[in-house]
Design a protein around this motif. Structure first.
Motif, PDB file in Angstrom:
ATOM      1  N   GLU A 198       0.812  -0.993   0.116  1.00  0.00           N
ATOM      2  CA  GLU A 198      -0.039   0.054  -0.067  1.00  0.00           C
ATOM      3  C   GLU A 198       1.105   1.300   0.043  1.00  0.00           C
ATOM      4  N   ILE A 199       2.120   1.087  -0.031  1.00  0.00           N
ATOM      5  CA  ILE A 199       3.250   2.087  -0.180  1.00  0.00           C
ATOM      6  C   ILE A 199       3.544   2.592  -1.349  1.00  0.00           C
ATOM      7  N   ALA A 200       3.520   3.575  -1.997  1.00  0.00           N
ATOM      8  CA  ALA A 200       3.932   3.979  -3.163  1.00  0.00           C
ATOM      9  C   ALA A 200       5.423   4.378  -3.342  1.00  0.00           C
ATOM     10  N   VAL A 201       5.662   5.110  -2.141  1.00  0.00           N
ATOM     11  CA  VAL A 201       7.057   5.752  -2.252  1.00  0.00           C
ATOM     12  C   VAL A 201       7.352   5.775  -0.857  1.00  0.00           C
ATOM     13  N   GLU A 202       8.785   5.329  -0.539  1.00  0.00           N
ATOM     14  CA  GLU A 202       9.291   5.319   0.715  1.00  0.00           C
ATOM     15  C   GLU A 202      10.781   5.698   0.917  1.00  0.00           C
ATOM     16  N   ALA A 203      11.359   6.434   1.643  1.00  0.00           N
ATOM     17  CA  ALA A 203      12.398   7.046   1.734  1.00  0.00           C
ATOM     18  C   ALA A 203      13.009   6.576   3.345  1.00  0.00           C
ATOM     19  N   ARG A 204      13.929   6.095   3.472  1.00  0.00           N
ATOM     20  CA  ARG A 204      14.627   5.916   4.734  1.00  0.00           C
ATOM     21  C   ARG A 204      16.037   6.455   4.932  1.00  0.00           C
ATOM     22  N   ASN A 205      16.220   7.521   5.677  1.00  0.00           N
ATOM     23  CA  ASN A 205      17.211   8.294   6.157  1.00  0.00           C
ATOM     24  C   ASN A 205      18.128   8.624   4.640  1.00  0.00           C
ATOM     25  N   ILE A 206      17.705   9.288   3.967  1.00  0.00           N
ATOM     26  CA  ILE A 206      18.230   9.517   2.814  1.00  0.00           C
ATOM     27  C   ILE A 206      19.047  10.909   2.882  1.00  0.00           C
ATOM     28  N   VAL A 207      20.221  10.887   2.335  1.00  0.00           N
ATOM     29  CA  VAL A 207      21.187  11.955   2.593  1.00  0.00           C
ATOM     30  C   VAL A 207      21.829  12.192   1.316  1.00  0.00           C
ATOM     31  N   LYS A 208      21.950  13.727   0.831  1.00  0.00           N
ATOM     32  CA  LYS A 208      22.668  14.001  -0.493  1.00  0.00           C
ATOM     33  C   LYS A 208      23.388  15.318  -0.059  1.00  0.00           C
ATOM     34  N   ARG A 209      24.686  15.182  -0.431  1.00  0.00           N
ATOM     35  CA  ARG A 209      25.655  16.355  -0.401  1.00  0.00           C
ATOM     36  C   ARG A 209      26.006  16.797  -1.733  1.00  0.00           C
ATOM     37  N   PHE A 210      26.336  18.148  -2.015  1.00  0.00           N
ATOM     38  CA  PHE A 210      26.807  18.608  -2.985  1.00  0.00           C
ATOM     39  C   PHE A 210      27.953  19.387  -2.666  1.00  0.00           C
ATOM     40  N   ASP A 211      29.255  19.065  -3.197  1.00  0.00           N
ATOM     41  CA  ASP A 211      30.640  19.859  -2.714  1.00  0.00           C
ATOM     42  C   ASP A 211      30.631  19.903  -1.449  1.00  0.00           C
ATOM     43  N   GLY A 212      30.252  19.062  -0.636  1.00  0.00           N
ATOM     44  CA  GLY A 212      30.495  19.065   0.893  1.00  0.00           C
ATOM     45  C   GLY A 212      29.375  19.564   1.635  1.00  0.00           C
ATOM     46  N   ASP A 213      28.476  20.349   0.861  1.00  0.00           N
ATOM     47  CA  ASP A 213      27.100  20.922   1.582  1.00  0.00           C
ATOM     48  C   ASP A 213      26.058  19.890   1.582  1.00  0.00           C
ATOM     49  N   VAL A 214      25.452  19.771   2.714  1.00  0.00           N
ATOM     50  CA  VAL A 214      24.330  18.687   2.761  1.00  0.00           C
ATOM     51  C   VAL A 214      23.060  19.422   2.293  1.00  0.00           C
ATOM     52  N   ALA A 215      22.571  19.014   1.330  1.00  0.00           N
ATOM     53  CA  ALA A 215      21.217  19.622   0.864  1.00  0.00           C
ATOM     54  C   ALA A 215      20.135  18.842   1.246  1.00  0.00           C
ATOM     55  N   VAL A 216      20.047  17.509   1.271  1.00  0.00           N
ATOM     56  CA  VAL A 216      19.173  16.618   2.107  1.00  0.00           C
ATOM     57  C   VAL A 216      19.871  16.027   3.177  1.00  0.00           C
ATOM     58  N   ASP A 217      19.126  15.983   4.433  1.00  0.00           N
ATOM     59  CA  ASP A 217      19.743  15.624   5.573  1.00  0.00           C
ATOM     60  C   ASP A 217      19.090  14.577   6.330  1.00  0.00           C
ATOM     61  N   GLY A 218      19.091  13.321   5.982  1.00  0.00           N
ATOM     62  CA  GLY A 218      18.428  12.019   6.716  1.00  0.00           C
ATOM     63  C   GLY A 218      16.945  12.259   6.680  1.00  0.00           C
ATOM     64  N   ILE A 219      16.162  12.496   5.359  1.00  0.00           N
ATOM     65  CA  ILE A 219      14.934  12.611   5.280  1.00  0.00           C
ATOM     66  C   ILE A 219      14.446  11.077   5.254  1.00  0.00           C
ATOM     67  N   ASP A 220      13.074  11.056   5.970  1.00  0.00           N
ATOM     68  CA  ASP A 220      12.187   9.853   6.006  1.00  0.00           C
ATOM     69  C   ASP A 220      11.064  10.297   5.358  1.00  0.00           C
ATOM     70  N   LEU A 221      10.400   9.368   4.264  1.00  0.00           N
ATOM     71  CA  LEU A 221       9.122   9.390   3.831  1.00  0.00           C
ATOM     72  C   LEU A 221       8.327   8.271   3.647  1.00  0.00           C
ATOM     73  N   SER A 222       7.058   8.296   3.848  1.00  0.00           N
ATOM     74  CA  SER A 222       6.339   7.253   3.414  1.00  0.00           C
ATOM     75  C   SER A 222       4.905   7.618   2.916  1.00  0.00           C
ATOM     76  N   ILE A 223       4.884   7.370   1.591  1.00  0.00           N
ATOM     77  CA  ILE A 223       3.586   7.912   0.941  1.00  0.00           C
ATOM     78  C   ILE A 223       2.547   6.602   0.513  1.00  0.00           C
ATOM     79  N   SER A 224       1.316   6.820   0.788  1.00  0.00           N
ATOM     80  CA  SER A 224       0.350   5.675   0.466  1.00  0.00           C
ATOM     81  C   SER A 224       0.102   5.835  -0.834  1.00  0.00           C
ATOM     82  N   ARG A 225      -0.315   4.785  -1.443  1.00  0.00           N
ATOM     83  CA  ARG A 225      -0.859   4.729  -2.971  1.00  0.00           C
ATOM     84  C   ARG A 225      -2.361   5.461  -2.970  1.00  0.00           C
TER      85      ARG A 225
END
Length: 320
Positions: free
Chosen positions: A7-34
């Motif tokens: 029943e979950i369409a999209v899920e993210a678990r502690n995702i992190v993204k850095r660009f040139d050492g800068d943190v753009a996304v810092d440990g995001i969790d998501l759970s999106i129902s269908r």
């Protein structure tokens, strides 16, 4: 193997993204129902677009994992997804219905079928006369509608829209809201990012608030609003009496008008005290806090002000 409920369409678990050492996304969790309409709400630069691109597999997270329609490999689900990026782009010399068909073909829809659907979709949206016009001949609102129709022409299970309302006038914003609701009514999952709180409040049952690359709140809009107590607007004939003990001590009248937070005991004891104490009620209303108030409480005044500046900039660009 990590399990994701069907029943979950999209899920993210502690995702992190850095660009040139800068943190753009810092440990995001998501759970999106269908089948839901889910809003990702925050100012420009908060990390919304980077998050959506990681969910889609356009870029990979540096840490954490994400699942799109049950798969840890989002690209393998691309044919089931419609994506409208923030940066709009159509071939200016292409006819409108061909542009829709071309976008569908990129997701596996046969070109001939896409052309047929494209013409019909434009007809259904009151743009039948523009189907054979080149993109350069269309107004900005029409061109954005064409790109949106191209996003859904292959009948995806999941639609992801990055700032879809940006640059649209009120009329076209309303049309887009109706189209989003129509897709959700078919059982399609719709995720959109926005920095305009009103769109999220009207369309979404659930939201994620994004600020500084983090999510300080994810859940139902009603839950966000319930973090704040309702506000009481009261007008009395009298200004003093035993009923004053029912009103917060720090509350002072403006003329005969009082404005204060509803006490924890609720409205009935307040109303009883006002009547029995002969306050002389002229009017009384209880206003539930809106999503804007909840956003300020959760993300802070500075983030909310940045959102308002972004929205004002949109209106200026639209007028130009």
């Amino acid at each position: 193997m990590t399990f994701v409920p069907p029943e979950i369409a999209v899920e993210a678990r502690n995702i992190v993204k850095r660009f040139d050492g800068d943190v753009a996304v810092d440990g995001i969790d998501l759970s999106i129902s269908r089948g839901s309409i889910f809003g990702i709400l925050g100012p420009n630069g908060a990390g919304k677009t980077t998050t959506l691109r990681m969910l889609l597999g356009i870029i990979d997270p540096d840490e954490g994992e994400r699942f799109l329609l049950g798969s840890p490999d989002p690209i393998s689900r691309a044919h089931k997804v419609g994506y409208l990026p923030e940066e709009r782009g159509l071939y200016q010399s292409m006819k409108a219905y061909d542009a829709i068909a071309f976008m569908g073909a990129l997701r596996g829809l046969p070109l001939a079928e896409g052309r047929e659907r494209g013409r019909q979709m434009m007809e259904d949206h009151g743009l039948g006369d523009a189907a054979d016009k080149q993109i350069r001949q269309l107004s900005k609102g029409m061109a954005q509608t064409v790109q949106l129709l191209g996003t859904i022409v292959h009948e995806p299970e999941l639609i992801i829209l990055d700032e879809p309302f940006s640059g649209l006038d009120a009329l076209n914003q309303g049309k887009l809201e109706r189209l989003i609701r129509a897709q959700a009514d078919k059982g399609v999952t719709v995720i959109f990012s926005t920095h305009v709180i009103a769109h999220a409040e009207r369309l979404c049952e659930e939201i994620a608030i994004v600020a500084h690359g983090k999510i300080p709140f994810m859940g139902k809009v009603s839950t966000a609003r319930d973090r704040l107590r309702p506000q009481v607007h009261l007008e009395t004939r009298n200004l003093d009496g035993p009923w004053r003990s029912a009103i917060p001590a720090e509350c002072q009248p403006l003329g005969h008008n009082w404005h204060f937070t509803l006490p924890e005991s609720g409205v009935e004891p307040l109303l009883r005290a006002l009547i029995e104490g002969d306050a002389g009620i002229q009017s009384l209303s209880i206003e539930r806090p809106g999503l804007h108030d909840a956003f300020v409480s959760i993300a802070g005044e500075a983030v909310a002000k940045k959102m308002e500046e972004d929205a004002a900039r949109d209106q200026t660009e639209e007028a130009a």
